[in-house]
Enzyme design. Structure first.
Site, PDB file in Angstrom:
ATOM      1  N   GLY A  72       0.768  -1.236   0.000  1.00  0.00           N
ATOM      2  CA  GLY A  72       0.000   0.000   0.000  1.00  0.00           C
ATOM      3  C   GLY A  72       0.795   1.279   0.000  1.00  0.00           C
ATOM      4  CB  CYS A  85     -11.104   2.187 -32.405  1.00  0.00           C
ATOM      5  SG  CYS A  85     -10.083   1.858 -33.847  1.00  0.00           S
ATOM      6  CE1 TYR A  98      -0.606  -3.944  -9.636  1.00  0.00           C
ATOM      7  CE2 TYR A  98       0.761  -2.348  -8.481  1.00  0.00           C
ATOM      8  CZ  TYR A  98       0.025  -3.510  -8.478  1.00  0.00           C
ATOM      9  OH  TYR A  98      -0.069  -4.259  -7.332  1.00  0.00           O
ATOM     10  CD  GLU A 115       0.633  -8.659   1.127  1.00  0.00           C
ATOM     11  OE1 GLU A 115      -0.482  -8.387   0.636  1.00  0.00           O
ATOM     12  OE2 GLU A 115       0.910  -9.755   1.650  1.00  0.00           O
ATOM     13  CB  CYS A 116       6.334  -3.204  -1.127  1.00  0.00           C
ATOM     14  SG  CYS A 116       6.081  -2.397   0.458  1.00  0.00           S
ATOM     15  N   GLY A 117       4.708  -3.973  -3.869  1.00  0.00           N
ATOM     16  CA  GLY A 117       4.866  -4.262  -5.291  1.00  0.00           C
ATOM     17  C   GLY A 117       5.265  -3.019  -6.059  1.00  0.00           C
ATOM     18  NE  ARG A 118       1.020   1.686  -6.818  1.00  0.00           N
ATOM     19  CZ  ARG A 118       0.104   1.522  -7.763  1.00  0.00           C
ATOM     20  NH1 ARG A 118       0.333   1.968  -8.977  1.00  0.00           N
ATOM     21  NH2 ARG A 118      -1.032   0.928  -7.492  1.00  0.00           N
TER      22      ARG A 118
END
Length: 388
Positions: free
Chosen positions: A225, A339, A368, A261-264
């Site tokens: 987060g 489109c 992401y 639990e970090c991702g970004r």
């Protein structure tokens, strides 16, 4: 920037690529890990970027990997048979849980009574006892963030009142060893002080339940987060201050392990997305630059409705007999090749100069971007993906 220039100079067709700097990634994760307290188990949430090259680069540094599907479990086990895996996600099926047991998943974040029943039954069939955390959707107030995962009506976790009713009945699950709780409640939070306050509330709530229900409690997962600043006016998360405050907080609870639990926050900075300007045009009083690419490759700006940070890489070559369209000191909307008018990566941003054939370099694109995008809509060619 030198390596980006080298890459662009070699291209024979319109430029469209993700470029990931793995050295930068490992340096960044080390800078995050070094000041953390010893009690913190740092997982990388691979949903942010699950490429094999990224996982291999992070493997020697992180405690483990957090996954949310059978496919992600298989990606982790392809790079390591032994690294700890924490399995989250609100939709764990019997098929996924069976695969998780076969792949020796270390820790399960269970989000409903049915998930507990399924996993207990499967573990019993195999004669195993597995460690689990119960994911909480709390009743208490939470700090604001871009995404609110819990603390209100969402599909995530077990509502606190229901969970408290389940804690006295854990003997019904003899093949589950409940070792703690999982609180992943907010996402993309930029305020370290409010993050610490939330973690303190998570810990004190878990310890209250431990005492009330005579629980074994070794781990509190505080989720990830932690946000990334995509806009200049945003104040970045102060990691140094956060680690200092976290160290002081955890001295009060020496018996606990804290999982993160970090991702970004780990992988965003290691990647850029390059998209060549294929046209510059004007409609109803507004300027548009059409890119070779768009949100089928890089969905984050459209998903969050923000102007993604970028630089213009000027290219002087224009080997064509027709006029090269350009803008000077004017606002422009950067849009993709799809489109749909929703294919926008930045709207009304002022550029000093922009011409067809120039390259837009979108920064902080390592998380992401490609991994949440609808790659095959309209069947455009995929971008190249380059790992330095």
């Amino acid at each position: 920037m030198e390596k980006i220039n080298e890459y662009v100079a070699k291209q024979q067709q319109e430029v469209c690529a993700f470029i990931y700097d793995l050295n930068s990634l490992t340096e960044h994760v080390q800078s995050l890990l070094n000041p953390l307290p010893e009690a913190v188990q740092f997982y990388y949430a691979i949903k942010a970027n699950s490429d094999e090259q990224v996982l291999r680069a992070l493997l020697p540094h992180v405690y483990g990997f957090e996954v949310a599907s059978m496919g992600e479990i298989e990606k982790v086990r392809a790079v390591s048979e032994t690294v700890p895996i924490a399995f989250g996600g609100p939709g764990k099926t019997i098929t996924e849980l069976t695969a998780a047991l076969a792949h020796n998943v270390t820790l399960y974040h269970l989000e409903s009574q049915l998930q507990m029943q399924r996993l207990n039954w499967l573990a019993q069939e195999q004669g195993k006892t597995v460690e689990v955390l119960l994911r909480v959707n709390p009743s208490f107030a939470l700090p604001d963030a871009t995404l609110q995962m819990a603390g209100k009506a969402t599909q995530f976790g077990i509502e606190q009142s229901e969970l408290e009713g389940m804690l006295s009945e854990l003997s019904r699950y003899p093949n589950l060893r409940v070792v703690g709780f999982h609180f992943h409640c907010i996402s993309n939070n930029l305020q370290e002080n409010t993050q610490i306050k939330a973690i303190e509330k998570y810990i004190t709530t878990a310890l209250q339940w431990q005492q009330q229900y005579d629980l074994e409690l070794s781990t509190v997962n505080v989720g990830g987060g932690i946000g990334v600043t995509y806009q200049e006016q945003q104040r970045p998360f102060d990691w140094s201050s956060y680690c200092e405050q976290l160290s002081a907080l955890l001295k009060r609870f020496p018996e606990l392990n804290i999982a993160m639990e970090c991702g970004r926050f780990v992988s965003a900075y290691c990647g850029v997305y390059l998209a060549e300007v294929t046209d510059v045009k004007r409609n109803h009083g507004e300027n548009f630059a059409v890119l070779r690419g768009g949100n089928h490759h890089f969905r984050l700006p459209s998903s969050w409705q923000h102007n993604h940070p970028f630089r213009v890489l000027a290219r002087e070559e224009w080997p064509y007999p027709f006029t090269r369209p350009e803008l000077n000191d004017a606002p422009v909307t950067l849009c993709g090749e799809l489109c749909t008018p929703k294919d926008v990566l930045a709207k009304g941003v002022v550029v000093e100069r922009l011409r067809a054939g120039d390259i837009i370099v979108f920064e902080k694109a390592g998380a992401y971007g490609w991994h949440i995008s609808h790659h095959d809509f309209l069947s455009h060619p995929h971008p190249q993906r380059v790992y330095l």
